[in-house]
Design an enzyme around this catalytic site. Sequence first.
Site, mmCIF file in Angstrom:
data_model
loop_
_atom_site.group_PDB
_atom_site.id
_atom_site.type_symbol
_atom_site.label_atom_id
_atom_site.label_comp_id
_atom_site.label_asym_id
_atom_site.label_seq_id
_atom_site.Cartn_x
_atom_site.Cartn_y
_atom_site.Cartn_z
ATOM 1 N N GLU A 95 11.102 -11.245 -19.295
ATOM 2 C CA GLU A 95 10.244 -10.457 -20.181
ATOM 3 C C GLU A 95 10.948 -10.246 -21.516
ATOM 4 O O GLU A 95 12.042 -9.691 -21.517
ATOM 5 C CB GLU A 95 9.919 -9.091 -19.542
ATOM 6 C CG GLU A 95 9.047 -9.204 -18.322
ATOM 7 C CD GLU A 95 8.807 -7.878 -17.615
ATOM 8 O OE1 GLU A 95 7.982 -7.842 -16.692
ATOM 9 O OE2 GLU A 95 9.457 -6.869 -17.999
ATOM 10 N N MET A 132 0.840 -1.205 0.000
ATOM 11 C CA MET A 132 0.000 0.000 0.000
ATOM 12 C C MET A 132 0.866 1.241 0.000
ATOM 13 O O MET A 132 0.751 2.129 0.839
ATOM 14 C CB MET A 132 -0.911 -0.025 1.219
ATOM 15 C CG MET A 132 -2.057 0.981 1.178
ATOM 16 S SD MET A 132 -3.251 0.608 -0.099
ATOM 17 C CE MET A 132 -4.786 0.896 0.799
ATOM 18 N N GLY A 133 1.781 1.298 -0.989
ATOM 19 C CA GLY A 133 2.555 2.510 -1.210
ATOM 20 C C GLY A 133 1.758 3.484 -2.050
ATOM 21 O O GLY A 133 0.523 3.453 -2.071
ATOM 22 N N HIS A 190 4.565 -5.272 -19.778
ATOM 23 C CA HIS A 190 5.130 -4.326 -18.805
ATOM 24 C C HIS A 190 4.867 -2.883 -19.258
ATOM 25 O O HIS A 190 5.792 -2.084 -19.420
ATOM 26 C CB HIS A 190 6.620 -4.579 -18.621
ATOM 27 C CG HIS A 190 7.149 -4.068 -17.316
ATOM 28 N ND1 HIS A 190 8.232 -4.613 -16.675
ATOM 29 C CD2 HIS A 190 6.742 -3.043 -16.505
ATOM 30 C CE1 HIS A 190 8.473 -3.962 -15.558
ATOM 31 N NE2 HIS A 190 7.586 -2.999 -15.436
ATOM 32 N N ALA A 212 2.334 -0.741 -17.822
ATOM 33 C CA ALA A 212 1.440 -0.018 -16.919
ATOM 34 C C ALA A 212 1.701 1.486 -16.889
ATOM 35 O O ALA A 212 0.773 2.276 -16.724
ATOM 36 C CB ALA A 212 1.532 -0.600 -15.512
ATOM 37 N N ILE A 258 1.355 3.679 -5.324
ATOM 38 C CA ILE A 258 0.555 3.022 -6.361
ATOM 39 C C ILE A 258 -0.603 2.253 -5.738
ATOM 40 O O ILE A 258 -1.756 2.366 -6.169
ATOM 41 C CB ILE A 258 1.436 2.086 -7.214
ATOM 42 C CG1 ILE A 258 2.445 2.901 -8.018
ATOM 43 C CG2 ILE A 258 0.580 1.222 -8.143
ATOM 44 C CD1 ILE A 258 3.518 2.074 -8.711
ATOM 45 N N SER A 314 3.688 -5.341 -10.202
ATOM 46 C CA SER A 314 4.941 -5.011 -9.521
ATOM 47 C C SER A 314 6.141 -5.515 -10.303
ATOM 48 O O SER A 314 6.630 -4.840 -11.210
ATOM 49 C CB SER A 314 4.927 -5.562 -8.092
ATOM 50 O OG SER A 314 4.677 -6.953 -8.075
ATOM 51 N N ARG A 315 6.604 -6.719 -9.997
ATOM 52 C CA ARG A 315 7.709 -7.359 -10.722
ATOM 53 C C ARG A 315 7.409 -8.848 -10.837
ATOM 54 O O ARG A 315 6.805 -9.447 -9.944
ATOM 55 C CB ARG A 315 9.049 -7.157 -9.986
ATOM 56 C CG ARG A 315 9.634 -5.763 -10.123
ATOM 57 C CD ARG A 315 10.097 -5.484 -11.544
ATOM 58 N NE ARG A 315 10.809 -4.229 -11.680
ATOM 59 C CZ ARG A 315 10.240 -3.078 -12.005
ATOM 60 N NH1 ARG A 315 8.924 -3.020 -12.180
ATOM 61 N NH2 ARG A 315 10.968 -1.985 -12.149
#
Length: 344
Positions: free
Chosen positions: A290, A176-177, A309, A311, A179, A260-261
Amino acid sequence: MLKNTKEKKGLSYVQKGMEGQELPYVLIDSIGGKHGVYEDHVEFLKKHFQLITMKEYLENKKFLSENIRAIYMWYHKPVINEGLLQSLPNLKIVANSGVGIDHLDLKLLSSYGVKVSNTPFAVSTDTADFGMALMLASSRRLVEGYQMAVSPNTEYFPADWLGAEVSGATLGIVGMGTIGYKVAERAKAFEMKILYHNRNQRNKEEESAVGAIYCKKIDDLLQQSDFVLLSVSLTPQTHKLIGKRELELMKPTATLINISRGLVVDQDALVEALQNKVIKAAALDVTHPEPLPRDHPLLNMKNVIITPHMASATKKTHRLMMENMTESIEAGLRGLPIPNEVLL
């Protein structure tokens, strides 16, 4: 406006500003092409820096190694290793595009006295938008629906071809940063019940603004959520955070969303969970590697959406990233506080 002098040092021309001061030398990978700085960003950057490509640097290393004071790292390029750091004795700062820094060895950079910055706030809005887009596309089977609508073999649309509701469903946000919080703001508009797991609990005002409930244990979040959205940084602690055990805690009707990753998820365990209907679906903007090998099983599953990737990939955001990186480099070279400095 800039003026280029014809005073040649080594093999490169010195670029000067209106006041006649020499602009700082900044190393970039290239201009244009697969990994290069965008061509429409170059004019802005050249108002602030003397841009040196890796090719130019390698061809004129003797002169340039002493003069390069910053690295402008656009999408993980140029690659920074100890050999490069040893050859740049006056390097002060590496400005990294985007929020992720898992491709950088922060301890190594710090040992050479080099500071690092990133651009977390530039990418947060678009990444949160995209997280919601993946959730909606997966739940309403958007990709499958498109394929059905355009297929030459489609003769009718089946009445029992159904998706799942987003409005009123439970969303679990892991991380919950900036983003993650923006995802929660958007999810509130869909009247979703919002759970979150984070290293630190948000204050009560922030929680109440989006109606979020803190789960100290990730297990509690996984067991209750209809959608689990990952928005954590990749660290040793989050590497394969979601594995076989965590997937088995999720509802069989749940969807996993990863913005995220790729390495935050154990992909082999995810494939197994999807094949065995341990969870319902996955929507992934990130994978490892990727792109995935073309024969990877995730690429052939109807209950999986994969995007490249992308976003944060909007023109406005990439322009803002470039401007943020410029500000960080200038601050670092002047000895001022660096916006978005990454600390060990």
